[in-house]
Motif scaffolding. Structure first.
Motif, PDB file in Angstrom:
ATOM      1  N   ASP A 102      23.824  82.262  56.066  1.00  0.00           N
ATOM      2  CA  ASP A 102      23.379  80.876  56.222  1.00  0.00           C
ATOM      3  C   ASP A 102      24.470  80.104  56.963  1.00  0.00           C
ATOM      4  O   ASP A 102      25.617  80.557  57.056  1.00  0.00           O
ATOM      5  CB  ASP A 102      23.074  80.251  54.860  1.00  0.00           C
ATOM      6  N   PRO A 103      24.155  78.947  57.527  1.00  0.00           N
ATOM      7  CA  PRO A 103      25.119  78.223  58.368  1.00  0.00           C
ATOM      8  C   PRO A 103      26.467  77.970  57.703  1.00  0.00           C
ATOM      9  O   PRO A 103      27.515  78.124  58.337  1.00  0.00           O
ATOM     10  CB  PRO A 103      24.387  76.918  58.680  1.00  0.00           C
ATOM     11  N   VAL A 104      26.472  77.597  56.432  1.00  0.00           N
ATOM     12  CA  VAL A 104      27.734  77.302  55.746  1.00  0.00           C
ATOM     13  C   VAL A 104      28.561  78.574  55.559  1.00  0.00           C
ATOM     14  O   VAL A 104      29.765  78.609  55.841  1.00  0.00           O
ATOM     15  CB  VAL A 104      27.471  76.632  54.385  1.00  0.00           C
ATOM     16  N   ALA A 105      27.916  79.643  55.091  1.00  0.00           N
ATOM     17  CA  ALA A 105      28.622  80.905  54.866  1.00  0.00           C
ATOM     18  C   ALA A 105      29.114  81.505  56.179  1.00  0.00           C
ATOM     19  O   ALA A 105      30.196  82.098  56.235  1.00  0.00           O
ATOM     20  CB  ALA A 105      27.709  81.891  54.149  1.00  0.00           C
ATOM     21  N   ALA A 106      28.324  81.350  57.255  1.00  0.00           N
ATOM     22  CA  ALA A 106      28.734  81.876  58.556  1.00  0.00           C
ATOM     23  C   ALA A 106      29.984  81.173  59.057  1.00  0.00           C
ATOM     24  O   ALA A 106      30.912  81.812  59.571  1.00  0.00           O
ATOM     25  CB  ALA A 106      27.594  81.718  59.565  1.00  0.00           C
ATOM     26  N   GLU A 107      30.015  79.852  58.911  1.00  0.00           N
ATOM     27  CA  GLU A 107      31.196  79.100  59.342  1.00  0.00           C
ATOM     28  C   GLU A 107      32.417  79.488  58.517  1.00  0.00           C
ATOM     29  O   GLU A 107      33.524  79.655  59.054  1.00  0.00           O
ATOM     30  CB  GLU A 107      30.935  77.601  59.215  1.00  0.00           C
ATOM     31  N   ARG A 108      32.217  79.676  57.226  1.00  0.00           N
ATOM     32  CA  ARG A 108      33.327  80.062  56.347  1.00  0.00           C
ATOM     33  C   ARG A 108      33.866  81.435  56.739  1.00  0.00           C
ATOM     34  O   ARG A 108      35.083  81.660  56.753  1.00  0.00           O
ATOM     35  CB  ARG A 108      32.863  80.054  54.900  1.00  0.00           C
ATOM     36  N   ALA A 109      32.948  82.369  57.061  1.00  0.00           N
ATOM     37  CA  ALA A 109      33.371  83.716  57.436  1.00  0.00           C
ATOM     38  C   ALA A 109      34.159  83.704  58.740  1.00  0.00           C
ATOM     39  O   ALA A 109      35.133  84.453  58.898  1.00  0.00           O
ATOM     40  CB  ALA A 109      32.151  84.630  57.574  1.00  0.00           C
ATOM     41  N   CYS A 110      33.744  82.859  59.671  1.00  0.00           N
ATOM     42  CA  CYS A 110      34.429  82.796  60.964  1.00  0.00           C
ATOM     43  C   CYS A 110      35.816  82.164  60.846  1.00  0.00           C
ATOM     44  O   CYS A 110      36.739  82.526  61.585  1.00  0.00           O
ATOM     45  CB  CYS A 110      33.579  82.015  61.965  1.00  0.00           C
ATOM     46  N   VAL A 111      35.967  81.215  59.908  1.00  0.00           N
ATOM     47  CA  VAL A 111      37.242  80.503  59.775  1.00  0.00           C
ATOM     48  C   VAL A 111      38.220  81.255  58.866  1.00  0.00           C
ATOM     49  O   VAL A 111      39.396  81.425  59.202  1.00  0.00           O
ATOM     50  CB  VAL A 111      37.005  79.081  59.222  1.00  0.00           C
ATOM     51  N   ASN A 112      37.709  81.736  57.742  1.00  0.00           N
ATOM     52  CA  ASN A 112      38.605  82.310  56.740  1.00  0.00           C
ATOM     53  C   ASN A 112      38.363  83.787  56.428  1.00  0.00           C
ATOM     54  O   ASN A 112      39.167  84.403  55.719  1.00  0.00           O
ATOM     55  CB  ASN A 112      38.489  81.523  55.416  1.00  0.00           C
ATOM     56  N   GLY A 113      37.272  84.337  56.919  1.00  0.00           N
ATOM     57  CA  GLY A 113      36.925  85.701  56.548  1.00  0.00           C
ATOM     58  C   GLY A 113      36.982  86.675  57.704  1.00  0.00           C
ATOM     59  O   GLY A 113      37.702  86.483  58.679  1.00  0.00           O
ATOM     60  N   ASP A 114      36.188  87.726  57.571  1.00  0.00           N
ATOM     61  CA  ASP A 114      36.109  88.771  58.595  1.00  0.00           C
ATOM     62  C   ASP A 114      34.644  88.915  58.993  1.00  0.00           C
ATOM     63  O   ASP A 114      33.894  89.661  58.358  1.00  0.00           O
ATOM     64  CB  ASP A 114      36.652  90.088  58.028  1.00  0.00           C
ATOM     65  N   PRO A 115      34.182  88.207  60.040  1.00  0.00           N
ATOM     66  CA  PRO A 115      32.757  88.257  60.411  1.00  0.00           C
ATOM     67  C   PRO A 115      32.293  89.656  60.803  1.00  0.00           C
ATOM     68  O   PRO A 115      31.142  90.019  60.555  1.00  0.00           O
ATOM     69  CB  PRO A 115      32.664  87.273  61.579  1.00  0.00           C
ATOM     70  N   GLY A 116      33.182  90.443  61.396  1.00  0.00           N
ATOM     71  CA  GLY A 116      32.799  91.808  61.751  1.00  0.00           C
ATOM     72  C   GLY A 116      32.458  92.634  60.526  1.00  0.00           C
ATOM     73  O   GLY A 116      31.495  93.414  60.524  1.00  0.00           O
ATOM     74  N   LEU A 117      33.236  92.465  59.470  1.00  0.00           N
ATOM     75  CA  LEU A 117      32.974  93.176  58.223  1.00  0.00           C
ATOM     76  C   LEU A 117      31.698  92.671  57.563  1.00  0.00           C
ATOM     77  O   LEU A 117      30.912  93.446  57.007  1.00  0.00           O
ATOM     78  CB  LEU A 117      34.158  93.007  57.270  1.00  0.00           C
ATOM     79  N   GLU A 118      31.467  91.362  57.642  1.00  0.00           N
ATOM     80  CA  GLU A 118      30.233  90.783  57.090  1.00  0.00           C
ATOM     81  C   GLU A 118      29.009  91.333  57.817  1.00  0.00           C
ATOM     82  O   GLU A 118      27.992  91.637  57.191  1.00  0.00           O
ATOM     83  CB  GLU A 118      30.270  89.259  57.216  1.00  0.00           C
ATOM     84  N   LYS A 119      29.103  91.481  59.132  1.00  0.00           N
ATOM     85  CA  LYS A 119      27.962  91.994  59.897  1.00  0.00           C
ATOM     86  C   LYS A 119      27.695  93.451  59.540  1.00  0.00           C
ATOM     87  O   LYS A 119      26.543  93.865  59.370  1.00  0.00           O
ATOM     88  CB  LYS A 119      28.222  91.873  61.397  1.00  0.00           C
ATOM     89  N   GLU A 120      28.757  94.226  59.405  1.00  0.00           N
ATOM     90  CA  GLU A 120      28.613  95.629  59.021  1.00  0.00           C
ATOM     91  C   GLU A 120      27.961  95.753  57.651  1.00  0.00           C
ATOM     92  O   GLU A 120      27.085  96.609  57.439  1.00  0.00           O
ATOM     93  CB  GLU A 120      29.982  96.301  59.021  1.00  0.00           C
TER      94      GLU A 120
END
Length: 217
Positions: free
Chosen positions: A29-47
């Motif tokens: 969702d938009p909030v979780a996506a922004e959080r992943a891009c700023v503080n997380g690992d979006p590549g790992l989330e996509k996998e």
């Protein structure tokens, strides 16, 4: 020039263009996506999203290769697996449809029919699974300069491959394609003919004509 389609797996996921491999626009969702891009690992989330969707629902993407080079991809899933789908002003997706999240062709390979080839690949897969239609949110004001360019495919692309608008919007219309329409395209018939001819031996294709026996008068 050889062209082939393969299903998206955790192995072929690495062949997505790097920006797309790291993008979780649709998967969160938009909030979780922004959080992943700023503080997380979006590549790992996509996998993780691909792994879960493959396990619970099945094939959720196709990649196109031209002479062995990754040239484009398409991703799709039931809307329940795509949190971003509810953020669009023209949602929700129809209950009998699968959501086409995105379709992308690498620029050097654009204009060669790969987009239609990817749509047909999705149509074949989903028809076997009893799905009637696919829907997509198109970008009616698509621009390469937009920071989210590529996350939402141009509405004009979907219209060019047979989608019809089911809910109008100045920016994000919702479009729909009956899978029977996709499978009836002329190019699909040509593909079947090529397979038929390819299965015939040269002896069959070039069978000599028998001479006509002379008849007695």
């Amino acid at each position: 020039m050889s062209r082939r389609l393969v299903s998206l797996t955790l192995d072929t996921l690495e062949d997505l263009p790097r920006p797309c491999r790291q993008c979780v626009y649709w998967e969160l969702d938009p909030v979780a996506a922004e959080r992943a891009c700023v503080n997380g690992d979006p590549g790992l989330e996509k996998e993780a999203w691909v792994s879960q969707t493959l396990l619970e629902w099945g094939s959720c993407g196709k990649l196109a290769y031209v002479d062995g080079m990754p040239a484009g991809f398409i991703m799709y899933a039931p809307p329940a697996y795509v949190p971003r789908s509810m953020a669009f002003p023209t949602s929700p997706v129809s209950a009998d449809s699968v959501l086409l999240m995105n379709a992308h062709v690498v620029r050097p390979f654009a204009g060669g029919g790969l987009g239609r080839m990817l749509i047909q690949g999705v149509a074949r897969d989903l028809t076997k699974r009893g799905i009637r239609a696919i829907e997509a949110f198109g970008d009616a004001k698509f621009s390469d300069s937009d920071e989210e360019a590529g996350c939402v495919a141009p509405a004009d692309f979907y219209l060019s491959v047979g989608f019809k608008t089911v809910r109008q919007h100045p920016r994000y219309p919702r479009l729909r394609l009956d899978l029977r329409t996709a499978l009836s395209w002329k190019s699909d018939v040509e593909y079947a003919l090529e397979k038929l001819l390819g299965s015939m031996s040269p002896e069959t294709l070039l069978r000599p004509v028998r001479p006509v026996s002379p008849t007695s008068v």
